[in-house]
Structures are given as C-alpha cells and as structure tokens.
Write a protein that holds these residues in place. Structure first.
Motif, PDB file in Angstrom:
ATOM      1  N   SER A 191      44.631  15.430  65.480  1.00  0.00           N
ATOM      2  CA  SER A 191      43.218  15.106  65.312  1.00  0.00           C
ATOM      3  C   SER A 191      42.693  16.162  64.340  1.00  0.00           C
ATOM      4  O   SER A 191      42.543  17.337  64.698  1.00  0.00           O
ATOM      5  N   THR A 192      42.453  15.766  63.118  1.00  0.00           N
ATOM      6  CA  THR A 192      42.299  16.691  61.996  1.00  0.00           C
ATOM      7  C   THR A 192      41.244  17.778  62.189  1.00  0.00           C
ATOM      8  O   THR A 192      41.531  18.958  61.964  1.00  0.00           O
ATOM      9  N   VAL A 193      40.037  17.417  62.582  1.00  0.00           N
ATOM     10  CA  VAL A 193      38.973  18.422  62.661  1.00  0.00           C
ATOM     11  C   VAL A 193      39.269  19.487  63.718  1.00  0.00           C
ATOM     12  O   VAL A 193      39.262  20.683  63.413  1.00  0.00           O
ATOM     13  N   PRO A 194      39.568  19.112  64.982  1.00  0.00           N
ATOM     14  CA  PRO A 194      39.875  20.175  65.940  1.00  0.00           C
ATOM     15  C   PRO A 194      41.172  20.925  65.622  1.00  0.00           C
ATOM     16  O   PRO A 194      41.266  22.135  65.865  1.00  0.00           O
ATOM     17  N   ALA A 195      42.160  20.244  65.061  1.00  0.00           N
ATOM     18  CA  ALA A 195      43.427  20.916  64.732  1.00  0.00           C
ATOM     19  C   ALA A 195      43.234  21.945  63.629  1.00  0.00           C
ATOM     20  O   ALA A 195      43.735  23.070  63.728  1.00  0.00           O
ATOM     21  N   THR A 196      42.512  21.597  62.582  1.00  0.00           N
ATOM     22  CA  THR A 196      42.314  22.563  61.506  1.00  0.00           C
ATOM     23  C   THR A 196      41.446  23.730  61.968  1.00  0.00           C
ATOM     24  O   THR A 196      41.654  24.869  61.518  1.00  0.00           O
ATOM     25  N   ALA A 197      40.512  23.487  62.877  1.00  0.00           N
ATOM     26  CA  ALA A 197      39.711  24.590  63.440  1.00  0.00           C
ATOM     27  C   ALA A 197      40.610  25.532  64.239  1.00  0.00           C
ATOM     28  O   ALA A 197      40.468  26.764  64.166  1.00  0.00           O
ATOM     29  N   GLU A 198      41.534  24.993  65.011  1.00  0.00           N
ATOM     30  CA  GLU A 198      42.474  25.821  65.781  1.00  0.00           C
ATOM     31  C   GLU A 198      43.407  26.594  64.862  1.00  0.00           C
ATOM     32  O   GLU A 198      43.676  27.772  65.094  1.00  0.00           O
ATOM     33  N   THR A 212      49.287  21.954  71.899  1.00  0.00           N
ATOM     34  CA  THR A 212      49.068  20.950  70.859  1.00  0.00           C
ATOM     35  C   THR A 212      48.355  21.606  69.684  1.00  0.00           C
ATOM     36  O   THR A 212      47.860  22.733  69.793  1.00  0.00           O
ATOM     37  N   ALA A 213      48.251  20.889  68.592  1.00  0.00           N
ATOM     38  CA  ALA A 213      47.543  21.402  67.420  1.00  0.00           C
ATOM     39  C   ALA A 213      46.069  21.626  67.711  1.00  0.00           C
ATOM     40  O   ALA A 213      45.439  22.484  67.102  1.00  0.00           O
TER      41      ALA A 213
END
Length: 142
Positions: A116-123, A92-93
């Motif tokens: 889920s924007t914050v964890p996805a952009t961190a990944e 997943t993202a």
C-alpha cells in the motif's frame, strides 16, 4: 495493515519450489546498489518483503548487518534456516518492526506492487537514516 491473501498464502506451502524457481539478480545490480547508496560492510540494510531471502543472500556477501522483513512465516523460516547471520523479522512494508533511522538502505526485490504505497513509503522513510536510500529491483528477461 493486512497482507494481501494472495501474497500471504500463495507460496506458503511451496517455499522450496519458490526459492528454486525465482530468477536471480545480476551481481552487477547489487554492485551498483552498493556503490550508488555508498554502502559498506558496516552498513545496515533492510530486505523488505524478503520472501525466502534471495536478495538478502546476495547482499550479505557485502554487508554484515541485514534485516529481512517478511510477513509469511514459512518464508521467514526458510531465511532463518539458510541465512543464520540475517536478522529475520515478522512484518509488512506498512508496519516495519524497526526503530526510526535504523538502516542505511531498504531493498525491495519483486515486491513493491504488493505494498500500500502511501503507508509503505512513510514507513520506509521513517526507518531510513537521513542519508539512506531505497532500491527497487525487478527480474526481467534480457
């Protein structure tokens, strides 16, 4: 991180119809991404939330090493069947199964709204090379 039930099951039984019914992306958009992110055939690119591989197919004509990350198994199976040169991964993202700095670009076609924007952009930041870039695409009528 779990996948939204609508995303996890919405197209699982109808991958052929999904693949036929999705609008494509203009060649000019792919050309611009390749130019703006300074990609070439030696680059590594991630198609995140790849669906049935529509975006992977377009990019693979220009870039050899494509990763397609997709959480829904029937969608991944479609990519494996249709695009044998693409590395297909379950993920997943918010939990991308790649090492740090693994790719030169991350492409997301019509899927960022599921993340889920914050964890996805961190990944995404974690797996991008230091000079890497992110491209988000949407299909809109012209």
């Amino acid at each position: 991180m779990s996948v939204d039930p609508r995303a996890a099951t919405g197209f699982a039984g109808v991958t052929d119809a999904y693949a036929r019914g999705r609008p494509g992306y203009p060649t000019e958009a792919i050309d611009r991404i390749v130019a703006e992110l300074e990609l070439d055939e030696a680059s590594s690119v991630l198609d995140l939330a790849a669906g049935t591989g529509q975006l992977s197919r377009l990019v693979h004509t220009r870039i050899r090493h494509i990763f397609a990350v997709e959480p829904v198994q029937p969608m991944r199976a479609r990519i494996v069947d249709d695009l044998p040169g693409v590395t297909v991964l379950d993920g997943t993202a918010e939990a991308i199964p790649l090492p740090d700095c693994a790719v030169d670009a991350v492409l997301v076609g019509e899927a960022f709204h599921w993340f889920s924007t914050v964890p996805a952009t961190a990944e995404i930041d974690r797996i991008l090379s230091p000079e890497g870039g992110l491209a988000l695409l949407w299909n809109t009528p012209t």
